[in-house]
Enzyme design. Structure first.
Site, short mmCIF file in Angstrom:
data_model
loop_
_atom_site.label_atom_id
_atom_site.label_comp_id
_atom_site.label_asym_id
_atom_site.label_seq_id
_atom_site.Cartn_x
_atom_site.Cartn_y
_atom_site.Cartn_z
N LYS A 147 0.83 -1.21 0.00
CA LYS A 147 0.00 0.00 0.00
C LYS A 147 0.86 1.27 0.00
O LYS A 147 0.63 2.18 -0.78
CB LYS A 147 -0.93 0.03 1.23
N ARG A 163 -9.31 0.71 9.56
CA ARG A 163 -8.96 -0.68 9.85
C ARG A 163 -10.02 -1.40 10.67
O ARG A 163 -9.84 -2.57 11.00
CB ARG A 163 -7.65 -0.72 10.62
N ARG A 188 -0.45 -9.50 13.37
CA ARG A 188 -0.99 -8.42 12.53
C ARG A 188 -1.91 -8.98 11.46
O ARG A 188 -2.93 -8.36 11.12
CB ARG A 188 0.16 -7.63 11.89
N ARG A 241 11.75 -1.25 11.55
CA ARG A 241 10.49 -1.38 12.29
C ARG A 241 10.50 -2.65 13.13
O ARG A 241 10.59 -3.74 12.58
CB ARG A 241 9.31 -1.43 11.31
N ARG A 277 11.51 -6.90 4.69
CA ARG A 277 11.46 -5.46 4.92
C ARG A 277 12.09 -5.11 6.28
O ARG A 277 12.76 -4.10 6.43
CB ARG A 277 10.01 -4.97 4.86
#
Ligand code: AMP
Length: 188
Positions: A14, A89, A146, A134, A128
Site C-alpha cells: 500500500k 482498519r 498483525r 520497524r 522489509r
C-alpha cells in the site's frame, strides 16, 4: 475529487503504491502507521500509547486513531483528495471516516484492495524488517498477529464499502508498474 482507501493486509504494498499515486494525481497521502511512528519518534504521549499496541501487532484503539486522523485531515486540506493507507482498519473507523468526509461535503470514491496471500506477506515483511528498522517487521509472531488482526477486524471494512459498490480487488503480486497499472485501471 478522488478519496481512495488503499486497502490490504500489512506488507501488501500500500505505502509503495501510494507514493506513485500521490505524484500522478496530486492527492495527499495519509498513513496512520506513519503518523503513529512519527509520534513515537517524538516520544509524545500519543506515540507512547500507540507503541504498546504496535509492538504486539495489535490495533491501536479506535478513539486514539480516529482523533489523530481527524487532526491530520484538518491540517492538510486538499481539494484534489486523499489516499487513506492503513485507515480505516475497523468498522467504527470506517463509519467515523464517512462522517468526517460528509461534514466536509465529500465522500470515499474508491476502495482498492491489494490481494496478497499470507505466506507471501510473512516473507515480504521479514525481508522489509532487515532494513525498515520497524520492530513489528522483525518478529514472525508479531507479523502473524498483525495478519490475524487484519482478518478479524479489518477485512469486514471491504464488505462495508462493497455495499455501496466502492470496493474492488486487484492482484497485489507483480512488478511495481504492473500493480500501479491495475490501480490506475480500477480508478477509471
Ligand atoms: P502500518 O504501518 O499500517 O502497517 O501500521 C503499523 C501498526 O500501527 C499497526 O500494526 C497498528 O498497530 C497501528 N495502526 C496503524 N494504523 C492503524 C489503524 N487505522 N487502526 C489501528 N491501529 C493502526
Amino acid at each position: 475529487m478522488i478519496n481512495l482507501i488503499l486497502f490490504g493486509p500489512p506488507g501488501s504494498g500500500k505505502g509503495t503504491q501510494a507514493s506513485t499515486i500521490v505524484s500522478k494525481f496530486g492527492l495527499t497521502h495519509i498513513s496512520t502507521g506513519d503518523l503513529f511512528r512519527y509520534e513515537i519518534g517524538n516520544s509524545t504521549p500519543l506515540g507512547l500509547k500507540a507503541k504498546a499496541y504496535m509492538d504486539k501487532g495489535e490495533l491501536v484503539p479506535d478513539e486514539v486513531t480516529i482523533g489523530m486522523l481527524e487532526n491530520k485531515l484538518n491540517s492538510t486540506p486538499n481539494d484534489k483528495g486523499y489516499i487513506f493507507d492503513g485507515f480505516p482498519r475497523t468498522i467504527p473507523q470506517a463509519e467515523a471516516l464517512d462522517t468526517l468526509l460528509d461534514s466536509r461535503g465529500t465522500k470515499i470514491t474508491h476502495l482498492i484492495a491489494l490481494d496478497v496471500d499470507d505466506e507471501e506477506i510473512v516473507k515480504r515483511l521479514l525481508n522489509r524488517g532487515k532494513t525498515s528498522g520497524r520492530p513489528d517487521d522483525q518478529n514472525e509472531e508479531v507479523i502473524r498477529r498483525r495478519i490475524v488482526e487484519y482478518l478479524d477486524k479489518t477485512s469486514p471494512v471491504y464488505e462495508f464499502y462493497e455495499k455501496t459498490g466502492l470496493s474492488q480487488k486487484i492482484d497485489g503480486i507483480g512488478s511495481l508498474d504492473e500493480i500501479f497499472n491495475r490501480i490506475y485501471d480500477a480508478l477509471h
